[in-house]
Design an enzyme around this catalytic site. Structure first.
Site, PDB file in Angstrom:
ATOM      1  CG  HIS A 248      -2.092   0.851   1.199  1.00  0.00           C
ATOM      2  ND1 HIS A 248      -1.938   2.295   1.499  1.00  0.00           N
ATOM      3  CD2 HIS A 248      -3.191   0.415   0.646  1.00  0.00           C
ATOM      4  CE1 HIS A 248      -3.174   2.834   1.145  1.00  0.00           C
ATOM      5  NE2 HIS A 248      -4.049   1.749   0.482  1.00  0.00           N
ATOM      6  CD  GLU A 306      -9.360  -4.279  -2.949  1.00  0.00           C
ATOM      7  OE1 GLU A 306     -10.210  -4.811  -2.342  1.00  0.00           O
ATOM      8  OE2 GLU A 306      -9.517  -3.364  -3.766  1.00  0.00           O
TER       9      GLU A 306
HETATM   10  N1  ACO Z   1       4.156  -7.658  -4.519  1.00  0.00           N
HETATM   11  C1  ACO Z   1       5.423  -7.691  -4.729  1.00  0.00           C
HETATM   12  N2  ACO Z   1       6.288  -6.494  -4.990  1.00  0.00           N
HETATM   13  C2  ACO Z   1       5.749  -5.184  -4.361  1.00  0.00           C
HETATM   14  C3  ACO Z   1       4.275  -5.474  -4.183  1.00  0.00           C
HETATM   15  C4  ACO Z   1       3.460  -6.587  -4.155  1.00  0.00           C
HETATM   16  N3  ACO Z   1       2.162  -6.687  -3.784  1.00  0.00           N
HETATM   17  N4  ACO Z   1       3.848  -4.133  -3.807  1.00  0.00           N
HETATM   18  C5  ACO Z   1       5.008  -3.299  -4.022  1.00  0.00           C
HETATM   19  N5  ACO Z   1       6.055  -4.046  -4.400  1.00  0.00           N
HETATM   20  C6  ACO Z   1       7.222  -3.726  -4.528  1.00  0.00           C
HETATM   21  C7  ACO Z   1       7.458  -3.147  -6.051  1.00  0.00           C
HETATM   22  O1  ACO Z   1       7.956  -4.094  -6.760  1.00  0.00           O
HETATM   23  C8  ACO Z   1       8.747  -2.107  -5.831  1.00  0.00           C
HETATM   24  O2  ACO Z   1       9.976  -2.938  -5.876  1.00  0.00           O
HETATM   25  P1  ACO Z   1      11.422  -2.453  -6.113  1.00  0.00           P
HETATM   26  O3  ACO Z   1      11.648  -1.162  -5.290  1.00  0.00           O
HETATM   27  O4  ACO Z   1      12.251  -3.576  -5.930  1.00  0.00           O
HETATM   28  O5  ACO Z   1      11.183  -2.029  -7.731  1.00  0.00           O
HETATM   29  C9  ACO Z   1       8.460  -1.616  -4.277  1.00  0.00           C
HETATM   30  O6  ACO Z   1       7.724  -2.801  -3.896  1.00  0.00           O
HETATM   31  C10 ACO Z   1       7.735  -0.409  -4.456  1.00  0.00           C
HETATM   32  O7  ACO Z   1       6.678  -0.166  -5.224  1.00  0.00           O
HETATM   33  P2  ACO Z   1       5.567   0.871  -5.635  1.00  0.00           P
HETATM   34  O8  ACO Z   1       4.612   0.421  -6.817  1.00  0.00           O
HETATM   35  O9  ACO Z   1       6.343   2.146  -5.878  1.00  0.00           O
HETATM   36  O10 ACO Z   1       4.819   0.913  -4.322  1.00  0.00           O
HETATM   37  P3  ACO Z   1       3.576   1.729  -3.926  1.00  0.00           P
HETATM   38  O11 ACO Z   1       3.604   1.519  -2.442  1.00  0.00           O
HETATM   39  O12 ACO Z   1       3.420   2.831  -4.595  1.00  0.00           O
HETATM   40  O13 ACO Z   1       2.284   0.563  -4.380  1.00  0.00           O
HETATM   41  C11 ACO Z   1       0.573  -0.728  -4.685  1.00  0.00           C
HETATM   42  C12 ACO Z   1       1.116   0.400  -3.981  1.00  0.00           C
HETATM   43  C13 ACO Z   1       0.242  -0.332  -6.142  1.00  0.00           C
HETATM   44  C14 ACO Z   1      -0.736  -1.122  -4.098  1.00  0.00           C
HETATM   45  C15 ACO Z   1       1.514  -2.037  -4.709  1.00  0.00           C
HETATM   46  O14 ACO Z   1       1.714  -2.490  -3.436  1.00  0.00           O
HETATM   47  C16 ACO Z   1       0.927  -3.098  -5.647  1.00  0.00           C
HETATM   48  O15 ACO Z   1       1.203  -3.333  -6.569  1.00  0.00           O
HETATM   49  N6  ACO Z   1       0.103  -4.004  -4.699  1.00  0.00           N
HETATM   50  C17 ACO Z   1      -0.681  -5.150  -5.499  1.00  0.00           C
HETATM   51  C18 ACO Z   1      -1.784  -4.751  -6.075  1.00  0.00           C
HETATM   52  C19 ACO Z   1      -2.973  -4.596  -4.976  1.00  0.00           C
HETATM   53  O16 ACO Z   1      -2.947  -5.358  -3.905  1.00  0.00           O
HETATM   54  N7  ACO Z   1      -3.520  -3.345  -5.108  1.00  0.00           N
HETATM   55  C20 ACO Z   1      -4.506  -3.057  -4.169  1.00  0.00           C
HETATM   56  C21 ACO Z   1      -4.102  -1.707  -3.258  1.00  0.00           C
HETATM   57  S1  ACO Z   1      -5.368  -1.623  -1.897  1.00  0.00           S
HETATM   58  C22 ACO Z   1      -6.542  -0.593  -2.871  1.00  0.00           C
HETATM   59  O17 ACO Z   1      -6.345   0.125  -3.794  1.00  0.00           O
HETATM   60  C23 ACO Z   1      -8.110  -0.483  -2.513  1.00  0.00           C
END
Ligand code: ACO
Length: 369
Positions: A248, A306
């Site tokens: 998140h 989620e």
């Molecule tokens: N699985 C694996 N790696 C992850 C995940 C995940 N679920 N979430 C973040 N990361 C990693 C990224 O790959 C990245 O790694 P790196 O630095 O080695 O490249 C790092 O963490 C940061 O990623 P960002 O996309 O910058 O993180 P952010 O906090 O902005 O992302 C998000 C938030 C989009 C929700 C992300 O955690 C994600 O994609 N989660 C999976 C999808 C999901 O469950 N979405 C629902 C969110 S809740 C809602 O919207 C109601």
């Protein structure tokens, strides 16, 4: 960009706290009916019995689906359009209905028409794509119960109605997330509610936002047994895929909504004879959290709302393709509350961008390129 003031919700990502209009969200989720939450978000105070009766009656009266919109949904079903896209199409058609009823497109009646229509469009479309007879709304059932009824044609159990209401109350409002921001940007140009909500559904649909819970169930169904969990998840990390239901932008601890929904899901699954699925889901969560620490040691990636949304909605027998539309039934209320707030602030949202393109380019005639 300037910070956008918001009086609706406050999130503490370090402590894992969510406050809605001054209330800890858990207090509202557990105690309120969904209709009370609608009133609270649209009017910023809890309703009296008289105010609640009036709002409930309006939501009931606005459930009818304009035949022009039904025709559009039939055509979408013939083209096998995915349910969230069909909902977005259906919602954008509400402009026709509001126009013919001379409804206030940026006022309470317009907002309630949209809120009342979303479960009706969702359930009607589901019946259409499954070649089943459309079920008319049930005049004696509330917002949540009527949705379940229109999906199946059967009156839902009290346990299912309350499970769905707690879910809807839990996810109704959450600050300036991507879909709420989209709604506010549209509203900030002095556009109208239908346009703002159509844009917000488009943003919610993506798998990084409200599209995540469907793939959570797909993942759990693919894994099947305890012994497959670790190798399955490692493969995801090694192929640089994201684990749905984790991570998140704001929370550094487990999303507090996930904590509450895991209790709701546990209750639902214990009443089913399918508790093996629940046990597998909990094992997957535990192993995923360990692997997230191993593969992303510098991040604090925890379970988000989620993951447990998926378990609650699956426990309520809501079909997986309808998870995002079911989220919309709730979140539309938060979007509309933000739309009202944006109208009051009346300032266009215009983030600055940092230019990263080339400089000092020279024009060359096409024959010389
Ligand atoms: N699985 C694996 N790696 C992850 C995940 C995940 N679920 N979430 C973040 N990361 C990693 C990224 O790959 C990245 O790694 P790196 O630095 O080695 O490249 C790092 O963490 C940061 O990623 P960002 O996309 O910058 O993180 P952010 O906090 O902005 O992302 C998000 C938030 C989009 C929700 C992300 O955690 C994600 O994609 N989660 C999976 C999808 C999901 O469950 N979405 C629902 C969110 S809740 C809602 O919207 C109601």
């Amino acid at each position: 960009m300037d910070n956008i003031p918001n009086h609706l919700s406050k999130i503490d990502g370090q402590l894992g706290k969510l406050i809605i209009l001054g209330f800890p969200f858990e207090e509202l989720a557990i105690n309120a009916s969904f209709e009370e939450i609608v009133f609270l978000l649209l009017h910023s105070h809890l309703p009296t019995q008289g105010e609640l009766n009036l709002l409930t009656k309006k939501l009931l009266d606005y459930r009818d689906l304009d035949p022009k919109i039904l025709d559009v949904l039939k055509s979408a079903a013939e083209n096998e359009i995915e349910p969230t896209e069909a909902l977005r199409i259906g919602v954008s058609c509400l402009s026709m209905d509001m126009h013919s009823h001379r409804m206030d497109k940026e006022g309470i009646s317009g907002a309630l028409k949209i809120i009342a229509s979303i479960p009706v469009i969702t359930a009607t479309y589901w019946r259409l794509i499954n070649n089943k007879t459309i079920i008319d709304p049930h005049p004696a059932l509330g917002h949540a119960a009527n949705y379940l009824y229109m999906l199946t044609g059967e009156e839902p159990s009290l346990e299912h109605i309350r499970g769905l209401e707690i879910y809807l109350n839990t996810v109704v409002e959450h600050g300036l997330n991507a879909s709420t921001f989209s709604a506010r940007v549209v509203m900030s140009t002095r556009s109208d509610f239908v346009s703002a909500i159509t844009a917000a559904i488009g943003a919610l649909k993506g798998i990084l936002h409200g599209g995540a819970p469907g793939p959570v169930i797909d993942m759990l169904l693919e894994i099947k047994t305890f012994s497959e969990i670790e190798s399955y998840l490692r493969h995801k990390f090694e192929s640089r895929e994201r684990l749905m239901g984790f991570g998140h932008r704001i929370y550094r601890v487990k999303d507090p909504r996930a904590v509450l929904l895991s209790e709701v899901a546990e209750d639902l699954w214990h009443h089913k004879d399918l508790s093996e699925f629940w046990t597998l889901a909990i094992d997957v969560e535990r192993i995923a959290l360990r692997l997230l620490k191993e593969y992303k040691p510098h991040r604090s990636i925890k379970t988000n709302v989620e993951y447990h949304t998926a378990l609650v909605l699956h426990g309520l027998d809501i079909p997986t393709p309808l998870f995002t539309s079911t989220f919309t039934i709730s979140r539309v209320v938060g979007w509309l509350a933000h739309c009202f707030e944006q109208l009051e602030q009346d300032r266009i949202i215009r983030p600055k961008s940092i230019y990263t393109g080339p400089s000092e380019q020279k024009w060359s005639p096409i024959a010389e390129r």
